[in-house]
Scaffold this motif. Structure first.
Motif, short mmCIF file in Angstrom:
data_model
loop_
_atom_site.label_atom_id
_atom_site.label_comp_id
_atom_site.label_asym_id
_atom_site.label_seq_id
_atom_site.Cartn_x
_atom_site.Cartn_y
_atom_site.Cartn_z
N PHE A 258 32.19 85.46 -0.66
CA PHE A 258 31.54 86.71 -0.24
C PHE A 258 32.57 87.82 -0.07
O PHE A 258 32.36 88.94 -0.55
CB PHE A 258 30.77 86.53 1.07
N VAL A 259 33.66 87.51 0.60
CA VAL A 259 34.72 88.51 0.78
C VAL A 259 35.25 88.95 -0.57
O VAL A 259 35.45 90.15 -0.82
CB VAL A 259 35.85 87.96 1.67
N GLY A 260 35.46 88.00 -1.47
CA GLY A 260 35.96 88.32 -2.81
C GLY A 260 34.99 89.21 -3.58
O GLY A 260 35.40 90.20 -4.20
N ALA B 151 31.30 88.44 -13.11
CA ALA B 151 31.43 86.99 -13.30
C ALA B 151 32.90 86.58 -13.39
O ALA B 151 33.31 85.59 -12.77
CB ALA B 151 30.68 86.56 -14.55
N SER B 152 33.69 87.33 -14.11
CA SER B 152 35.11 86.99 -14.23
C SER B 152 35.82 87.18 -12.90
O SER B 152 36.70 86.40 -12.54
CB SER B 152 35.78 87.82 -15.32
N GLY B 153 35.43 88.19 -12.15
CA GLY B 153 36.02 88.41 -10.84
C GLY B 153 35.71 87.27 -9.89
O GLY B 153 36.58 86.79 -9.16
N LEU B 154 34.46 86.79 -9.92
CA LEU B 154 34.09 85.67 -9.06
C LEU B 154 34.81 84.39 -9.48
O LEU B 154 35.25 83.61 -8.63
CB LEU B 154 32.57 85.47 -9.08
N LEU B 155 34.94 84.17 -10.78
CA LEU B 155 35.69 83.00 -11.24
C LEU B 155 37.14 83.07 -10.82
O LEU B 155 37.72 82.06 -10.38
CB LEU B 155 35.60 82.87 -12.77
N SER B 156 37.74 84.24 -10.93
CA SER B 156 39.14 84.37 -10.53
C SER B 156 39.30 84.14 -9.03
O SER B 156 40.27 83.51 -8.59
CB SER B 156 39.70 85.74 -10.94
N MET B 157 38.34 84.63 -8.24
CA MET B 157 38.37 84.37 -6.80
C MET B 157 38.22 82.87 -6.52
O MET B 157 38.88 82.33 -5.63
CB MET B 157 37.26 85.13 -6.07
N ALA B 158 37.36 82.21 -7.29
CA ALA B 158 37.17 80.77 -7.11
C ALA B 158 38.46 80.02 -7.41
O ALA B 158 38.79 79.07 -6.69
CB ALA B 158 36.04 80.27 -8.01
N PHE B 159 39.20 80.41 -8.45
CA PHE B 159 40.49 79.77 -8.72
C PHE B 159 41.39 79.85 -7.49
O PHE B 159 42.00 78.88 -7.07
CB PHE B 159 41.24 80.45 -9.88
N GLY C 85 43.50 82.17 1.09
CA GLY C 85 42.39 82.71 0.33
C GLY C 85 42.26 84.21 0.48
O GLY C 85 42.10 84.95 -0.49
N LEU C 86 42.33 84.69 1.74
CA LEU C 86 42.24 86.14 1.98
C LEU C 86 43.41 86.90 1.36
O LEU C 86 43.22 87.95 0.74
CB LEU C 86 42.17 86.42 3.49
N LEU C 87 44.61 86.35 1.52
CA LEU C 87 45.78 86.98 0.92
C LEU C 87 45.66 86.99 -0.61
O LEU C 87 45.95 88.00 -1.26
CB LEU C 87 47.06 86.26 1.34
N GLY C 88 45.21 85.88 -1.16
CA GLY C 88 45.03 85.80 -2.62
C GLY C 88 44.02 86.81 -3.12
O GLY C 88 44.22 87.45 -4.16
N ILE C 89 42.91 86.97 -2.40
CA ILE C 89 41.90 87.95 -2.79
C ILE C 89 42.48 89.36 -2.74
O ILE C 89 42.29 90.15 -3.66
CB ILE C 89 40.65 87.82 -1.88
N PHE C 90 43.21 89.66 -1.69
CA PHE C 90 43.84 90.97 -1.56
C PHE C 90 44.78 91.24 -2.73
O PHE C 90 44.71 92.29 -3.38
CB PHE C 90 44.59 91.07 -0.23
N VAL C 91 45.66 90.30 -3.01
CA VAL C 91 46.62 90.46 -4.12
C VAL C 91 45.89 90.58 -5.45
O VAL C 91 46.25 91.42 -6.29
CB VAL C 91 47.63 89.28 -4.14
N GLN C 92 44.85 89.79 -5.64
CA GLN C 92 44.07 89.83 -6.88
C GLN C 92 43.46 91.21 -7.09
O GLN C 92 43.54 91.78 -8.17
CB GLN C 92 42.98 88.75 -6.81
#
Length: 150
Positions: free
Chosen positions: A34-36, A64-72, A96-103
């Motif tokens: 959800f955050v992603g 869809a690609s953004g959600l997949l990348s967040m899932a990775f 996870g939060l840091l990864g989403i931010f960096v992504q």
């Protein structure tokens, strides 16, 4: 000759703990998804959920690609979390939060560097090949961030 199936003495409690861990990690994963999604929505021109609901092909591809990348990112964060459940949940959430931010930052910088008009692309009713470039950037950077977590 009769054979019996013998379970370890702590089998039942281990099973319950495992089920609890799955449920808790599932909640953390869902929260991070959800955050992603909202991070992508917030940093992408236009109301992403509305564009997707309208069935605009470029918005669907990029989302869809953004959600997949967040899932990775989330999967690797959970996989590499500490073996202790509490510490594992905390590290998964933080990574996870840091990864989403960096992504999100990395994808926005890449879009800026390539001069792609993401807003126009997302709102177009016809498929635009540039949406595949944005999608590839999401997936590639999601993999890079996920590996960086590990």
């Amino acid at each position: 000759m009769t054979s019996t199936l013998a379970l370890a003495e702590n089998f039942g409690s281990d099973l319950v703990k495992g089920i609890g861990a799955i449920l808790l990690y599932g909640v953390v994963g869902l929260l991070l998804m959800f955050v992603g999604f909202y991070a992508i929505d917030w940093t992408t021109p236009g109301k992403l959920s509305a564009l997707v609901h309208r069935g605009l092909p470029n918005a669907v591809i990029v989302t869809a690609s953004g959600l997949l990348s967040m899932a990775f990112i989330i999967v690797v964060a959970i996989f590499n979390s500490a073996s202790d459940l509490t510490a594992g949940l905390i590290t998964s959430l933080v990574y996870g939060l840091l990864g989403i931010f960096v992504q999100v930052i990395a994808v926005r910088l890449l879009e800026w560097a390539t001069r792609i008009d993401v807003g126009k692309t997302m709102e177009d009713e016809k498929f635009r090949a540039v949406s595949v470039v944005v999608a590839a950037a999401h997936l590639a950077l999601g993999l890079v961030v996920a590996v960086a977590i590990s």
